[in-house]
Every structure is written in structure tokens, then in C-alpha cells.
Design an enzyme around this catalytic site. Sequence first.
Site, PDB file in Angstrom:
ATOM      1  N   TYR A  57      40.363  47.349  59.355  1.00  0.00           N
ATOM      2  CA  TYR A  57      39.933  48.556  58.664  1.00  0.00           C
ATOM      3  C   TYR A  57      40.323  49.820  59.426  1.00  0.00           C
ATOM      4  CZ  TYR A  57      37.935  45.796  55.038  1.00  0.00           C
ATOM      5  OH  TYR A  57      37.814  44.935  53.975  1.00  0.00           O
TER       6      TYR A  57
ATOM      7  N   ASN B  28      39.674  50.872  44.640  1.00  0.00           N
ATOM      8  CA  ASN B  28      40.309  51.307  45.881  1.00  0.00           C
ATOM      9  C   ASN B  28      39.313  52.005  46.793  1.00  0.00           C
ATOM     10  OD1 ASN B  28      42.561  50.353  44.633  1.00  0.00           O
ATOM     11  ND2 ASN B  28      43.344  52.368  44.031  1.00  0.00           N
TER      12      ASN B  28
ATOM     13  N   HIS C 108      34.138  49.440  45.237  1.00  0.00           N
ATOM     14  CA  HIS C 108      34.261  48.599  46.434  1.00  0.00           C
ATOM     15  C   HIS C 108      34.036  49.385  47.720  1.00  0.00           C
ATOM     16  CE1 HIS C 108      36.773  45.338  44.117  1.00  0.00           C
ATOM     17  NE2 HIS C 108      35.484  45.278  43.848  1.00  0.00           N
TER      18      HIS C 108
ATOM     19  N   CYS D 259      18.543  53.662  67.098  1.00  0.00           N
ATOM     20  CA  CYS D 259      19.108  52.470  66.452  1.00  0.00           C
ATOM     21  C   CYS D 259      20.212  51.861  67.320  1.00  0.00           C
ATOM     22  CB  CYS D 259      19.634  52.775  65.059  1.00  0.00           C
ATOM     23  SG  CYS D 259      20.109  51.265  64.193  1.00  0.00           S
TER      24      CYS D 259
ATOM     25  N   THR E  91      46.009  47.143  38.692  1.00  0.00           N
ATOM     26  CA  THR E  91      45.168  46.079  39.251  1.00  0.00           C
ATOM     27  C   THR E  91      45.650  44.728  38.750  1.00  0.00           C
ATOM     28  OG1 THR E  91      42.934  45.131  39.400  1.00  0.00           O
ATOM     29  CG2 THR E  91      43.407  46.486  37.449  1.00  0.00           C
ATOM     30  N   SER E  92      45.571  43.720  39.633  1.00  0.00           N
ATOM     31  CA  SER E  92      45.993  42.370  39.262  1.00  0.00           C
ATOM     32  C   SER E  92      44.976  41.714  38.328  1.00  0.00           C
ATOM     33  CB  SER E  92      46.197  41.526  40.516  1.00  0.00           C
ATOM     34  OG  SER E  92      45.013  41.512  41.291  1.00  0.00           O
TER      35      SER E  92
ATOM     36  N   GLU F  46      53.821  44.326  36.515  1.00  0.00           N
ATOM     37  CA  GLU F  46      53.764  42.877  36.309  1.00  0.00           C
ATOM     38  C   GLU F  46      52.789  42.585  35.185  1.00  0.00           C
ATOM     39  OE1 GLU F  46      52.870  40.718  39.938  1.00  0.00           O
ATOM     40  OE2 GLU F  46      54.249  41.969  41.110  1.00  0.00           O
TER      41      GLU F  46
HETATM   42  C1  BJW Z   1      51.402  48.626  40.409  1.00  0.00           C
HETATM   43  C2  BJW Z   1      52.314  49.349  41.110  1.00  0.00           C
HETATM   44  C3  BJW Z   1      52.569  50.628  40.636  1.00  0.00           C
HETATM   45  C4  BJW Z   1      52.171  47.505  42.097  1.00  0.00           C
HETATM   46  N1  BJW Z   1      51.928  51.061  39.543  1.00  0.00           N
HETATM   47  N2  BJW Z   1      50.785  49.074  39.331  1.00  0.00           N
HETATM   48  C5  BJW Z   1      33.626  35.211  38.450  1.00  0.00           C
HETATM   49  C6  BJW Z   1      34.674  34.341  38.317  1.00  0.00           C
HETATM   50  C7  BJW Z   1      35.385  33.924  39.426  1.00  0.00           C
HETATM   51  C8  BJW Z   1      35.077  34.383  40.702  1.00  0.00           C
HETATM   52  C9  BJW Z   1      34.040  35.247  40.839  1.00  0.00           C
HETATM   53  C10 BJW Z   1      33.320  35.660  39.729  1.00  0.00           C
HETATM   54  N3  BJW Z   1      32.375  36.519  40.155  1.00  0.00           N
HETATM   55  C11 BJW Z   1      32.484  36.684  41.489  1.00  0.00           C
HETATM   56  C12 BJW Z   1      33.476  35.908  41.936  1.00  0.00           C
HETATM   57  C13 BJW Z   1      33.900  35.808  43.355  1.00  0.00           C
HETATM   58  C14 BJW Z   1      34.759  36.967  43.798  1.00  0.00           C
HETATM   59  C15 BJW Z   1      36.059  36.944  43.022  1.00  0.00           C
HETATM   60  O1  BJW Z   1      36.294  37.692  42.110  1.00  0.00           O
HETATM   61  N4  BJW Z   1      36.983  36.104  43.401  1.00  0.00           N
HETATM   62  C16 BJW Z   1      38.288  36.033  42.729  1.00  0.00           C
HETATM   63  C17 BJW Z   1      39.392  36.154  43.780  1.00  0.00           C
HETATM   64  C18 BJW Z   1      38.357  34.813  41.863  1.00  0.00           C
HETATM   65  N5  BJW Z   1      34.099  38.252  43.606  1.00  0.00           N
HETATM   66  C19 BJW Z   1      33.222  38.710  44.451  1.00  0.00           C
HETATM   67  O2  BJW Z   1      32.900  38.071  45.438  1.00  0.00           O
HETATM   68  C20 BJW Z   1      32.593  40.062  44.156  1.00  0.00           C
HETATM   69  N6  BJW Z   1      31.194  39.975  44.311  1.00  0.00           N
HETATM   70  C21 BJW Z   1      30.367  39.565  43.329  1.00  0.00           C
HETATM   71  O3  BJW Z   1      30.760  39.293  42.225  1.00  0.00           O
HETATM   72  O4  BJW Z   1      29.037  39.504  43.697  1.00  0.00           O
HETATM   73  C22 BJW Z   1      28.152  38.676  42.957  1.00  0.00           C
HETATM   74  C23 BJW Z   1      28.379  37.280  43.466  1.00  0.00           C
HETATM   75  C24 BJW Z   1      28.080  36.981  44.764  1.00  0.00           C
HETATM   76  C25 BJW Z   1      28.334  35.699  45.243  1.00  0.00           C
HETATM   77  C26 BJW Z   1      28.917  34.755  44.427  1.00  0.00           C
HETATM   78  C27 BJW Z   1      29.232  35.074  43.113  1.00  0.00           C
HETATM   79  C28 BJW Z   1      28.951  36.349  42.631  1.00  0.00           C
HETATM   80  C29 BJW Z   1      33.056  41.089  45.181  1.00  0.00           C
HETATM   81  C30 BJW Z   1      34.507  41.320  45.167  1.00  0.00           C
HETATM   82  C31 BJW Z   1      34.883  42.331  46.277  1.00  0.00           C
HETATM   83  C32 BJW Z   1      36.368  42.456  46.438  1.00  0.00           C
HETATM   84  N7  BJW Z   1      36.635  43.141  47.630  1.00  0.00           N
HETATM   85  C33 BJW Z   1      37.995  43.502  47.960  1.00  0.00           C
HETATM   86  C34 BJW Z   1      37.982  44.073  49.397  1.00  0.00           C
HETATM   87  C35 BJW Z   1      37.340  45.467  49.362  1.00  0.00           C
HETATM   88  C36 BJW Z   1      37.532  46.235  50.580  1.00  0.00           C
HETATM   89  C37 BJW Z   1      38.993  46.391  50.968  1.00  0.00           C
HETATM   90  O5  BJW Z   1      39.786  47.038  50.262  1.00  0.00           O
HETATM   91  O6  BJW Z   1      39.318  45.843  52.015  1.00  0.00           O
HETATM   92  O7  BJW Z   1      38.511  44.487  47.069  1.00  0.00           O
HETATM   93  S1  BJW Z   1      39.131  42.160  47.709  1.00  0.00           S
HETATM   94  C38 BJW Z   1      40.504  43.149  47.171  1.00  0.00           C
HETATM   95  O8  BJW Z   1      40.849  42.819  45.820  1.00  0.00           O
HETATM   96  C39 BJW Z   1      39.965  44.586  47.151  1.00  0.00           C
HETATM   97  C40 BJW Z   1      40.531  45.082  45.863  1.00  0.00           C
HETATM   98  O9  BJW Z   1      39.785  46.197  45.429  1.00  0.00           O
HETATM   99  C41 BJW Z   1      40.436  43.895  44.969  1.00  0.00           C
HETATM  100  C42 BJW Z   1      41.279  43.953  43.743  1.00  0.00           C
HETATM  101  O10 BJW Z   1      42.632  44.001  44.053  1.00  0.00           O
HETATM  102  P1  BJW Z   1      43.580  44.961  43.199  1.00  0.00           P
HETATM  103  O11 BJW Z   1      43.162  46.354  43.366  1.00  0.00           O
HETATM  104  O12 BJW Z   1      43.701  44.454  41.829  1.00  0.00           O
HETATM  105  O13 BJW Z   1      44.956  44.833  44.002  1.00  0.00           O
HETATM  106  P2  BJW Z   1      46.073  43.685  43.928  1.00  0.00           P
HETATM  107  O14 BJW Z   1      46.901  43.836  45.154  1.00  0.00           O
HETATM  108  O15 BJW Z   1      45.499  42.385  43.641  1.00  0.00           O
HETATM  109  O16 BJW Z   1      46.964  44.077  42.682  1.00  0.00           O
HETATM  110  C43 BJW Z   1      47.809  45.205  42.703  1.00  0.00           C
HETATM  111  C44 BJW Z   1      48.431  45.325  41.325  1.00  0.00           C
HETATM  112  O17 BJW Z   1      49.154  46.536  41.278  1.00  0.00           O
HETATM  113  C45 BJW Z   1      49.421  44.204  40.984  1.00  0.00           C
HETATM  114  O18 BJW Z   1      49.112  43.710  39.693  1.00  0.00           O
HETATM  115  C46 BJW Z   1      50.774  44.911  40.981  1.00  0.00           C
HETATM  116  O19 BJW Z   1      51.665  44.385  40.008  1.00  0.00           O
HETATM  117  C47 BJW Z   1      50.372  46.298  40.617  1.00  0.00           C
HETATM  118  N8  BJW Z   1      51.279  47.339  41.066  1.00  0.00           N
HETATM  119  N9  BJW Z   1      52.756  48.528  42.168  1.00  0.00           N
HETATM  120  C48 BJW Z   1      51.041  50.207  38.934  1.00  0.00           C
HETATM  121  N10 BJW Z   1      53.474  51.409  41.262  1.00  0.00           N
HETATM  122 ZN    ZN Z   2      21.213  51.979  62.327  1.00  0.00          ZN
END
Ligand code: BJW
Ligand code: ZN
Length: 271
Positions: free
Chosen positions: A71, A110, A127, A181, A219-220, A246
Site C-alpha cells: 500500500y 478505486n 473500497h 493509543c 471494471t472486470s 474487454e
Molecule cells: C479499462 C481500461 C481503460 C483496462 N478503460 N477499462 C458473491 C459471489 C462470489 C463471491 C463473493 C460473493 N460475495 C462476496 C464474495 C467474496 C469476495 C468476491 O467477490 N470474490 C470474487 C473474486 C469472486 N468479495 C468480498 O470478499 C467482498 N466482501 C463482502 O462481500 O463481504 C461480505 C462477505 C464477507 C465474507 C464472505 C462473504 C461475503 C469485499 C471485496 C473487496 C475487494 N477489495 C479489493 C481490494 C481493495 C483495496 C485495494 O485496492 O487494494 O478491491 S480486490 C480488487 O478488486 C480491488 C478492486 O476494487 C476490485 C475490483 O477490481 P476492478 O476494479 O474491477 O479491477 P480489475 O483489474 O479486475 O479490472 C479492470 C478492468 O478495466 C478490466 O476489465 C479491463 O479490461 C478494464 N480496462 N483498461 C476502461 N483504459
Molecule cells: Zn487507535
Amino acid sequence: SDQRWNSDVAALREEISKAKHIVFMTGAGASAESGVPTFRGAGGFWRKWQAQQLATPEAFESNPSLVWEFYHYRREVMITKHPNKGHIAIADFEKRLSNQERRVSVITQNIDELHRQAGSANVIEMHGSLFKTRCLKCHHVKEDRNSPIVPALADRGEPDADADSSRIPEEQLPRCSQPDCDSMVRPHVVWFGESLDGVNLTAIDEELDTCDMFLVVGTSSVVYPAAMYAPMMAERNITVAEFNPEETPATDISTYHFHGPSGNFLPEILA
Ligand code: BJW
Ligand code: ZN
């Protein structure tokens, strides 16, 4: 326009001109043209860093030094990055429509704050933020823009998942500044398996319940709960438009799909 998708700019512009409340759902791709690496997809950083190993509470518990390096590195990278044409088009659009009693809001996954930097005011950072910390003990959330965040992280570059780099002692990692703290703090972000902030979830529900247009940018659409919003909107017969070079799981349920960098389309569509 492409045959596989409806990429009709004029038709979408016409629909937008009639909409009263437009919601953008954005992901890492919205910042790609600013030079911020994405997670998945070509050149995504989690190819080499194994997301699941760094963005989890378990990772932080077992190796806070490594997770802080990750981070810290991303905070430092942001110093050299700026909002792109897409961010700016969305922010200008919000300003213009606010004078017409129409609402524009951004729900972003983001943590880079580029939407705010571009001038968007209605932003939900679902997030969290790279520039906030949260105390493990007293849970105090604090804005922190220091570079480096602590001296011990200063000389650390991009963390190497394979190399067994030396661990920074916990006393030298970022600590809480609340009186009496001094516990360790963590990045104020949502990791896998963690629930989103209840206040944000309520705010998101309100946006989704009242919007009449839903634009999905860079977003993916694989991480939940963010990934379920577009299908929910389509189910309610709200127009969904996707901007992505994509195809994603959201492509099929979208009314429109603009295939390419979002910064190539948003300025014209939102003008
Ligand atoms: C362009 C481009 C250009 C390129 N123009 N586009 C239900 C079903 C299945 C699983 C779950 C579910 N519910 C919960 C889960 C588990 C889990 C989950 O979803 N897992 C999946 C992987 C299956 N979710 C969670 O754990 C969430 N919590 C939750 O639901 O709590 C309740 C719960 C608790 C316990 C158990 C069950 C439920 C929390 C999710 C938190 C995600 N955190 C992260 C890290 C955040 C901090 C950090 O940034 O470090 O968030 S993970 C990471 O992925 C980050 C992102 O915000 C997130 C999404 O990614 P994003 O933004 O889509 O990026 P990419 O890289 O994936 O895609 C980029 C896209 O851009 C691509 O498509 C390119 O093509 C495109 N692109 N250039 C436009 N120029
Ligand atoms: Zn504290």
C-alpha cells in the site's frame, strides 16, 4: 458501431439527455489511462503480486510489513498520477447537470481518489482510500498524505512476492496518533472477506433505488458486491452502458457496450 455490441453513441446520448439521475460504477480500468496499474487483465499488478495474498485480513495479520509495503508503494505511485479524460468528463458532467437539478454520482471501487481530484463531488469510495488509515484497536479513521507514511517504509519500492525481504518491526510501521493509543493502523480499505462500510452500503442502495441510468466504467465485474449492481439495474429495466476494452460478465446484460479505453468515449458521450 460493432455488430456484436450496441455501440450507438447518438442513441446513448439521447437517452442520457432525458435521464434525471445517472450513476457511474467505476473500477481500476477508469484509472488505467492515468497510468495506474489494474488488478486483472493485461499488465494487471496482481498477476505478479497475487492479490489474494496481499488484500486479505489474514495477510495483514501474518505479515503487516509486506502488506504495508504494497500500500505504501501504491500511495507513492499516485504522487505522479493525475485524472484522465474520463475522470474529467464525469466530473464536468456532474457540475453541468447539478445546475439543472439533475444528479450524477460515482460509486467507485478505486482507492486512488482520482475522481475527487478531477472534481467529482458525489463519490462513494466503496473500497476505501489509499490515503486513510484505521486503527486496529480504537478504529479511528485518519486521513494521511505523508510521503513516506513512516520513515521505515521510505526506501522500500515495489514489494516482491517471491523475495524474502526483511520485515519492518511493527513498532516502525504506521501507528495510531490518538491520545493513549499508539496501536498499529492498517490501510482503510476493504479486503477480501470483509464487509463494506454500512454507511456506504446504505448510500449505494439509495443511489441504485433512484437512478434512471447506470454506466459501468473499467471494471472486470467479478468482485462482489460491486459486480451485482449492473445485473440488478438491468433487471429493473434501467439502461446499462459498459465502457471496457474487454468483454466482462456485465457485457451481456448491458444495453450498450463501448469497446475500448473509457477516456476515448466518455468525453464525447457526456459532452
Ligand atoms: C479499462 C481500461 C481503460 C483496462 N478503460 N477499462 C458473491 C459471489 C462470489 C463471491 C463473493 C460473493 N460475495 C462476496 C464474495 C467474496 C469476495 C468476491 O467477490 N470474490 C470474487 C473474486 C469472486 N468479495 C468480498 O470478499 C467482498 N466482501 C463482502 O462481500 O463481504 C461480505 C462477505 C464477507 C465474507 C464472505 C462473504 C461475503 C469485499 C471485496 C473487496 C475487494 N477489495 C479489493 C481490494 C481493495 C483495496 C485495494 O485496492 O487494494 O478491491 S480486490 C480488487 O478488486 C480491488 C478492486 O476494487 C476490485 C475490483 O477490481 P476492478 O476494479 O474491477 O479491477 P480489475 O483489474 O479486475 O479490472 C479492470 C478492468 O478495466 C478490466 O476489465 C479491463 O479490461 C478494464 N480496462 N483498461 C476502461 N483504459
Ligand atoms: Zn487507535
